[in-house]
Design a protein around this motif. Structure first.
Motif, PDB file in Angstrom:
ATOM      1  N   GLY A 108      34.547  40.469  42.435  1.00  0.00           N
ATOM      2  CA  GLY A 108      35.656  39.887  43.185  1.00  0.00           C
ATOM      3  C   GLY A 108      35.077  39.138  44.375  1.00  0.00           C
ATOM      4  O   GLY A 108      34.019  39.510  44.887  1.00  0.00           O
ATOM      5  N   ASP A 109      35.753  38.086  44.815  1.00  0.00           N
ATOM      6  CA  ASP A 109      35.176  37.280  45.900  1.00  0.00           C
ATOM      7  C   ASP A 109      35.079  38.065  47.201  1.00  0.00           C
ATOM      8  O   ASP A 109      34.093  37.958  47.944  1.00  0.00           O
ATOM      9  CB  ASP A 109      35.969  35.988  46.115  1.00  0.00           C
ATOM     10  CG  ASP A 109      37.451  36.225  46.318  1.00  0.00           C
ATOM     11  OD1 ASP A 109      38.036  36.976  45.515  1.00  0.00           O
ATOM     12  OD2 ASP A 109      38.036  35.672  47.269  1.00  0.00           O
TER      13      ASP A 109
ATOM     14  N   HIS B  61      39.022  45.714  38.558  1.00  0.00           N
ATOM     15  CA  HIS B  61      40.380  45.728  38.024  1.00  0.00           C
ATOM     16  C   HIS B  61      40.874  44.355  37.568  1.00  0.00           C
ATOM     17  O   HIS B  61      41.549  44.215  36.572  1.00  0.00           O
ATOM     18  CB  HIS B  61      41.310  46.240  39.131  1.00  0.00           C
ATOM     19  CG  HIS B  61      41.160  45.432  40.398  1.00  0.00           C
ATOM     20  ND1 HIS B  61      40.028  45.522  41.194  1.00  0.00           N
ATOM     21  CD2 HIS B  61      41.942  44.490  40.969  1.00  0.00           C
ATOM     22  CE1 HIS B  61      40.140  44.683  42.202  1.00  0.00           C
ATOM     23  NE2 HIS B  61      41.285  44.041  42.091  1.00  0.00           N
TER      24      HIS B  61
HETATM   25  C1  LIG Z   1      35.200  50.320  47.933  1.00  0.00           C
HETATM   26  C2  LIG Z   1      36.623  49.861  47.906  1.00  0.00           C
HETATM   27  N1  LIG Z   1      37.256  49.544  49.046  1.00  0.00           N
HETATM   28  C3  LIG Z   1      38.552  49.162  49.025  1.00  0.00           C
HETATM   29  C4  LIG Z   1      39.230  49.077  47.841  1.00  0.00           C
HETATM   30  C5  LIG Z   1      40.709  48.680  47.825  1.00  0.00           C
HETATM   31  N2  LIG Z   1      40.864  47.367  47.172  1.00  0.00           N
HETATM   32  C6  LIG Z   1      41.163  47.254  45.879  1.00  0.00           C
HETATM   33  S1  LIG Z   1      41.189  45.669  45.377  1.00  0.00           S
HETATM   34  C7  LIG Z   1      40.845  45.099  46.909  1.00  0.00           C
HETATM   35  C8  LIG Z   1      40.701  43.623  47.152  1.00  0.00           C
HETATM   36  C9  LIG Z   1      39.582  43.068  46.337  1.00  0.00           C
HETATM   37  O1  LIG Z   1      39.465  41.706  46.546  1.00  0.00           O
HETATM   38  P1  LIG Z   1      38.507  40.872  45.650  1.00  0.00           P
HETATM   39  O2  LIG Z   1      37.160  41.474  45.603  1.00  0.00           O
HETATM   40  O3  LIG Z   1      38.580  39.473  46.082  1.00  0.00           O
HETATM   41  O4  LIG Z   1      39.113  41.061  44.175  1.00  0.00           O
HETATM   42  P2  LIG Z   1      40.532  40.543  43.645  1.00  0.00           P
HETATM   43  O5  LIG Z   1      41.474  41.690  43.667  1.00  0.00           O
HETATM   44  O6  LIG Z   1      40.980  39.449  44.512  1.00  0.00           O
HETATM   45  O7  LIG Z   1      40.256  40.096  42.268  1.00  0.00           O
HETATM   46  C10 LIG Z   1      40.713  46.149  47.799  1.00  0.00           C
HETATM   47  C11 LIG Z   1      40.437  45.996  49.234  1.00  0.00           C
HETATM   48  C12 LIG Z   1      38.536  49.435  46.676  1.00  0.00           C
HETATM   49  N3  LIG Z   1      39.121  49.420  45.488  1.00  0.00           N
HETATM   50  N4  LIG Z   1      37.236  49.790  46.721  1.00  0.00           N
END
Ligand SMILES: Cc1ncc(C[n+]2csc(CCOP(=O)(O)OP(=O)(O)O)c2C)c(N)n1
Ligand SMILES: [Mg+2]
Length: 922
Positions: free
Chosen positions: A340-341, A238
């Motif tokens: 994503g981190d 996203h």
């Molecule tokens: C498999 C899964 N688990 C949980 C989520 C809910 N979720 C959406 S974004 C997010 C945080 C992601 O963090 P990061 O990978 O650092 O990406 P950022 O949003 O910081 O760019 C979470 C937990 C998801 N979308 N997919």
């Protein structure tokens, strides 16, 4: 002003000279180690007019000092990355004692006593170890934090040293490039600010803080195109996706604004769509070089990181040269995976995908990975998200080189990409860039990050945007004026304003053209007997000098004369694959141990007993117009199934099959099934023809070797989204495979596959069943011909249990009917069977699975409809259970016998009134 007897010319290295100038002007402006260094340097070269190095010649301490300096030099190459200021928000780097001269028992000042030549540097630019160390700190410890010393291949480690020395890839940008970069950052940042104003409070998962991602993607396609890449396949989640979709992929701003207005393009009712930050896009870029690059951003579900294997599957399919060769051009298609981190380290599919990256059946010539590292995951800080120092550390275990870079240093970000693409070109391997930035807003734009990260967000709020940082730098460098920087911003905002006004006035969605699908049409899946005989001979015709294991050769030989009535499962499959290859359909089969087959039933790849040489007969089919790719997969389900899903979306010319070792293990890949296979058409207007081969059946092998969880697939069947079948004979399997490959409409097919039934004599087919038949969704009982009026009971089942009930000799009054295709539910065919028996009183659905599993809950309402609610519908099977199958063998046997007995047991009180026909009520 320091009182010193040496002048700046005593130092060869520009950086040291700079420090010396500062020291001369004001000794307190440099730190103590520099002060000490310059005092000692003065002792050596003081007054002589010579450089410090030449003054040190003849020093008796030189061997010790040279060894220490060499050790320091090597440690900078290894640990230099730990001292790079990577955080735009100013967190100090971790640092490392190994980076200090003292750790190596040498004083900084003593470095000038060591000639550069004793560290292996003959270049006249370096006279002393101080020059060398200073240069190494610049290369390894200033802007690019390079982690490559974990690479086991010495050639690769040396390559990095060479490219850093040559400085081609780390050259600074030209003035024109610098201005272009500012324009790009302005578009990135300008779009987010515009959306933030125009659609306040709407989720956009802004890129702000890692804005450099977009110019990095630009740079990747420019660099890759120069190396022969014509297609790029991107996977990302996203974060920043709307920005990438528009600014990089070329989706018009109009289309994005229109989606924010809540409009969407025309689509069939069943295509219920997805949120805008999951949608894929296909675009094309004309580069200044004149080359074109086709761009694909694959759609992805919310499930973070699960698109990773998918993009590699897509790329693998597109890299094929086609025809009868398995050859590919990996340079032609580049995969870029943005992570994503938090998700990168957390989701296991990431590791699975890395592990596949260099395997014969799955490699794609190297993926460029970029972690859009905003140092937070939703509200979780890194300290709670991972047990490693860097967000990228997982990749180290897969021999992947890593560059960390500060996202505010847009120029260094571009350098990192240049290195990455050069590495991929040279070694055909994955490369990772850890782009360290921040997240300007909350997880989404309605979240308040101050609730959970107050200290961090105080810093974020005070920090200028990447565009401002880069603009200020260009002003400082004299490349442009502040007014020029501002003008670029204002002009872009005006452009967006004009487009926005137009979109607001429109009523319709921006027309995103959806490709039409061919209408489904019936296909003839039979193959003439003569052709099958010739094919069969060819498949058994391995080279005479291939020393096939004698026991295996004997087993395979049985296939030679076995066409009469003993075609088993593996044999039928080989004939299906071989005939499809002759028909011009490629076949690709992967999964654990598929080359032999979990149950030794396939033996598609023969191994020479003496040399280990391989021979795959399906790759030598006479009259082949396509080819067979078969590969044992690593011990993973999720990423492999995801890869095959991606492959199948990009290869309508191929029957793509994935086989589970036991069907039970497919549930490890649940997100690939639920989020991609089942729903892709509805969400993304995307189709796949992936076939899942899932061994299923109750044979006393315990809770985890019995059930492919048929019920889960059936529960997800709707709107014609897939085929779910449980064939009971090799011929039915043969026709299903051919139908799946030949029909124009492409949807996944899930097949419950046999284990004990693989070679069951009763379940074998003859050549007639292949040559003069088609797939039958329902198989009526052939033994009831002429005695239909005697039949009062239908025993309805699917798959393996059919053979067990048949073996139990159902009485005169029973017709044993197989439902071979459970979805689409064969309503008409079932109705025809019921109508054939005028005196039916009851129907018994019989299954091996527990009542809360298997097909019962799916079949029950449909059978009730088919029986017109007139006949008694009974259930014979295991009761509701928590565990799908017994682990105790005796319990298994008892249950299996009870089910068959119940299916055939007399009913005490039939309820249907004689003469009343089910069809009347249907
Ligand atoms: C498999 C899964 N688990 C949980 C989520 C809910 N979720 C959406 S974004 C997010 C945080 C992601 O963090 P990061 O990978 O650092 O990406 P950022 O949003 O910081 O760019 C979470 C937990 C998801 N979308 N997919
Ligand atoms: Mg994050």
């Amino acid at each position: 002003m320091a009182d010193t007897s040496i002048t700046t010319s005593a130092f060869n290295d520009g950086y040291i000279a700079e420090q010396f100038e500062a020291y001369r002007a004001d000794p307190s402006s440099v730190d103590e180690s520099w002060r000490q260094f310059f005092r000692l340097a003065a002792q050596f070269a003081g007054g002589s007019g010579a450089t410090v190095a030449s003054a040190a010649a003849g020093d008796p301490d030189l061997p010790r000092l040279a060894a220490a300096a060499a050790s320091l030099a090597q440690n900078i190459r290894i640990f230099g990355h730990l001292a790079v200021p990577l955080d735009p928000l100013g967190t100090s780097p971790l640092g490392a004692a190994e980076l200090t001269p003292e750790y190596h028992n040498i004083l900084a000042a003593d470095l000038v006593r060591v000639p550069a030549s004793s560290l292996g540097y003959a270049d006249p630019r370096f006279r002393t170890a101080a020059d060398v160390i200073s240069m190494l700190r610049r290369r390894y410890s200033s802007r690019l934090a390079l982690e490559v010393m974990h690479l086991p291949d010495e050639t690769e480690r040396l390559w990095f040293r060479t490219i850093l020395r040559e400085e081609q890839l780390t050259r600074p940008l030209s003035s024109v490039e610098k201005v272009d970069l500012l324009k790009r950052l302005t578009q990135v940042d300008g779009l987010e600010r515009f959306l933030g104003r125009a659609y306040q409070g709407k989720k956009r998962f802004s890129i702000e803080g890692t804005d450099a991602l977009v110019p990095m993607l630009d740079s990747a396609i420019t660099e890759a195109s120069a190396q022969g890449t014509t297609q790029v396949v991107v996977g990302m989640a996203h974060r920043g996706r709307l920005n990438v979709l528009t600014n990089f992929m070329g989706k018009p701003y109009e289309a994005l604004f229109s989606e924010f207005e809540g409009r969407h393009g025309a689509a069939p009712d069943s295509e219920t769509g997805d949120v805008k930050y999951h949608m894929g896009y296909k675009g094309s870029r004309a580069l200044p070089s004149g080359a074109h690059v086709d761009l694909t951003l694959v759609p992805n579900p919310s499930h973070l990181e699960f698109a990773n294997p998918v993009i590699n599957g897509v790329a693998r399919a597109r890299q094929r040269l086609g025809g009868t060769t398995l050859a590919r051009d990996p340079k032609s298609v580049l995969t870029i995976c943005v992570h994503g981190d938090a998700a990168f380290i957390g989701e296991g599919v990431v590791a699975e995908t890395f592990n596949m990256s260099r395997l014969r059946g799955f490699e794609v010539g190297g993926t460029l990975h970029i972690i859009a590292n905003n140092q937070v995951g939703f509200t979780t800080d890194p300290i709670d998200a991972r047990s490693t120092h860097y967000a990228s550390d997982l990749a180290k275990g897969f021999d992947v080189p890593i560059v960390h870079v500060n996202a505010d240093d847009a120029e260094a970000c571009v350098m990192a990409v240049r290195i990455a693409i050069a590495y991929r070109t040279r070694f055909g391997k994955d490369f990772l860039i850890d782009l360290v930035g921040y997240r300007r807003w909350g997880h989404n734009e309605t979240d308040e990050p101050l609730f959970t990260q107050p200290e961090l967000y105080a810093r974020v709020k005070a920090h200028p945007t990447p565009r401002q940082v880069w603009g200020a730098r260009l002003v400082k460098e004299g490349v442009m004026t502040k007014a020029d920087v501002d003008a670029i911003d204002t002009d872009f905002a005006k452009q967006l304003e004009v487009i926005f006004d137009q979109v607001r006035k429109q009523e319709n969605a921006h027309d995103e053209h959806l490709p039409n699908r061919p209408a489904p049409s019936p296909v003839d899946t039979s193959v003439p007997a003569d052709r099958l005989r010739a094919l069969n001979e060819a498949l058994l015709d391995w080279p005479t000098d291939l020393a096939v294991n004698p026991r295996l050769a004997k087993t395979l030989e049985r296939r030679r004369d076995g066409l009469a009535k003993s075609i088993d499962w593996g044999h039928a499959e080989a004939l299906a694959f071989g005939s499809l290859i002759q028909d011009g359909v490629h076949v690709r089969l992967t999964g654990q141990d598929v080359e032999r087959g979990t149950f030794s039933h396939r033996q598609a790849v023969l191994h020479d007993a003496n040399t280990g040489r391989n021979y795959t007969a399906l790759q030598h089919v006479p009259g082949a117009k396509a080819t067979m790719e078969i590969a044992n997969s690593p011990l993973s389900e999720t990423a492999v199934m995801g890869f095959e899903y991606g492959f199948s979306t990009a290869a309508p010319d191929t029957l793509v099959c994935w086989e589970a070792q036991f069907g039970d293990f497919a549930n490890v890949a649940a997100p690939i099934i639920d989020q991609f296979l089942v729903a892709d058409r509805a969400k993304w207007h995307q189709d796949s023809g992936l076939t899942l081969l899932l061994p299923h059946g109750y044979e006393g092998q315990g809770p985890e070797h019995s059930s492919a969880r048929l019920e889960r697939f059936l529960q997800q069947c709707a709107e014609g989204n897939m085929t779910v079948a449980y064939p009971s004979t090799p011929a039915q399997y043969f026709h299903l495979l051919r139908r799946q490959a030949l029909r124009s409409s492409r949807r996944p097919m899930v097949l419950m596959q046999p284990k004990s039934m693989l070679r069951l004599p009763d379940a074998m087919s003859g050549i007639d069943d292949l040559a003069n038949a088609q797939f039958q969704s329902v198989i009526d009982d052939a033994t009831t011909a002429g005695r239909e009026a005697n039949v009062t009971r239908l025993v309805v089942c699917s798959g393996k249990i059919y053979h067990e009930i048949r073996a139990a000799n159902p009485g005169e009054h029973v017709a044993l009917v197989r439902i071979e295709e459970l979805y689409p539910w064969p309503n008409t065919a079932i109705g025809a069977v019921i109508d054939r028996y005028p005196n039916l009183t009851d129907v018994v659905w019989t299954q091996e699975e527990p009542k809360n599993m298997g097909a019962w809950t799916f079949a029950e309402p449909r059978l009730r409809m088919a029986t017109g609610n007139v006949l008694t519908l009974r259930y014979a099977g295991r009761p509701e259970r928590a565990s799908p199958a017994e682990g105790y063998e005796a319990s298994h046997k008892a249950d299996q016998a009870r089910i068959i007995a119940e299916a055939l047991a007399p009913v005490s009180s039939p309820v249907a009134s004689k003469g009343k026909k089910a069809s009347a009520a249907r």
